[in-house]
Design an enzyme around this catalytic site. Structure first.
Site, mmCIF file in Angstrom:
data_model
loop_
_atom_site.group_PDB
_atom_site.id
_atom_site.type_symbol
_atom_site.label_atom_id
_atom_site.label_comp_id
_atom_site.label_asym_id
_atom_site.label_seq_id
_atom_site.Cartn_x
_atom_site.Cartn_y
_atom_site.Cartn_z
ATOM 1 N N GLY A 1 58.487 -14.496 64.338
ATOM 2 C CA GLY A 1 58.356 -13.392 63.381
ATOM 3 C C GLY A 1 59.346 -12.292 63.679
ATOM 4 N N ASN A 2 59.149 -11.139 63.072
ATOM 5 C CA ASN A 2 60.022 -9.989 63.333
ATOM 6 C C ASN A 2 59.221 -8.698 63.189
ATOM 7 O OD1 ASN A 2 60.413 -8.809 60.492
ATOM 8 N ND2 ASN A 2 60.955 -10.972 60.181
ATOM 9 N N ARG A 3 59.871 -7.563 63.464
ATOM 10 C CA ARG A 3 59.159 -6.289 63.577
ATOM 11 C C ARG A 3 59.035 -5.497 62.285
ATOM 12 N NH1 ARG A 3 58.479 -5.321 68.921
ATOM 13 N NH2 ARG A 3 59.975 -6.285 70.336
#
Ligand code: C5P
Length: 222
Positions: free
Chosen positions: A29-31
């Site tokens: 995933g990512n932020r």
């Protein structure tokens, strides 16, 4: 409720990250916080548009009045986006994972002795480019771009490649480094067929309402 210049129009907004599973408990995933997309969906709704917000996993409450569709993966986000078509306005703020693990294990991957297994990746669909090139292309297609350098040049290229009407570009890294992800403020450039505008740093809600004002003006003159 104020003036509703977009009454009778349909809008869709993608927001947040995507989560790409490796097994039932792990993902890539990512932020992305989803804040900018949620603010834009709220501003479109306030202006009278019937708005579908297609959101990856975030910890935000949906704005009042939007049709919220929650998804996990890029492929789910593409399917939900296609279901929301036709639309007059489409805004792609989501930080879609470019790749996903090629194989998803049915049960939790166990620790093994020796070297860990490599993760093989497959390419995800580009949702923005797919919608821009589709038969039911919305009248106004707006993409976002996070760039670390040469913001305007990179975003201009991206606009051409993705065939969208506007790119909203922001600088990540350098002076405004910490903070765009999850922060309440942002500084953007708008790149369109006519050239580019640099907006001062402001709150993400303010960017959303100015962007919607620009959308209204553009559709009125179209
Ligand atoms: O190519 P890049 O990821 O920088 O482009 C960003 C823009 O494209 C954003 O508007 C993002 O929401 C959209 N995008 C997408 N699907 C992808 C990758 C990016 O809709 N797989």
């Amino acid at each position: 409720s104020g003036p509703q210049p977009l009454k009778g129009m349909k809008a869709l907004v993608t927001a947040g990250p995507t989560h790409e599973p490796l097994d039932p408990v792990r993902f890539l995933g990512n932020r992305s916080s989803g804040k900018q997309g949620y603010a834009i969906a709220a501003a479109l709704t306030k202006a009278g548009a019937e708005t579908t917000l297609i959101s990856g996993p975030v910890s935000l409450d949906p704005p009042a009045g939007v049709n919220l569709v929650k998804v996990e993966t890029a492929r789910d986000m593409l399917a939900a986006t296609e279901t929301a078509l036709p639309a007059d306005i489409a805004v792609f703020t989501a930080a879609v994972a470019d790749w996903r693990p090629e194989d998803v294990a049915d049960s939790k991957i166990k620790k093994t002795s020796g070297a860990p297994a490599a993760i093989r990746l497959a390419t995800n669909p580009d949702i923005l480019a797919t919608v821009s090139h589709a038969g039911r292309r919305p009248r106004l297609v707006i993409g976002f771009a996070a760039e670390t350098n040469d913001v305007v040049a990179q975003a201009t290229q991206k606009r051409a490649k993705k065939d969208c009407d506007w790119i909203v570009a922001n600088e990540v890294g350098g002076a405004v480094a910490d903070g765009v992800f999850g922060a309440d403020r942002n500084q953007v450039h708008i790149i369109d067929a006519a050239g580019h505008e640099e907006w001062p740093e402001m709150d993400k809600n303010e960017i959303a309402s100015r962007l919607v004002a620009r959308i209204v003006k553009t559709l009125e003159h179209a």
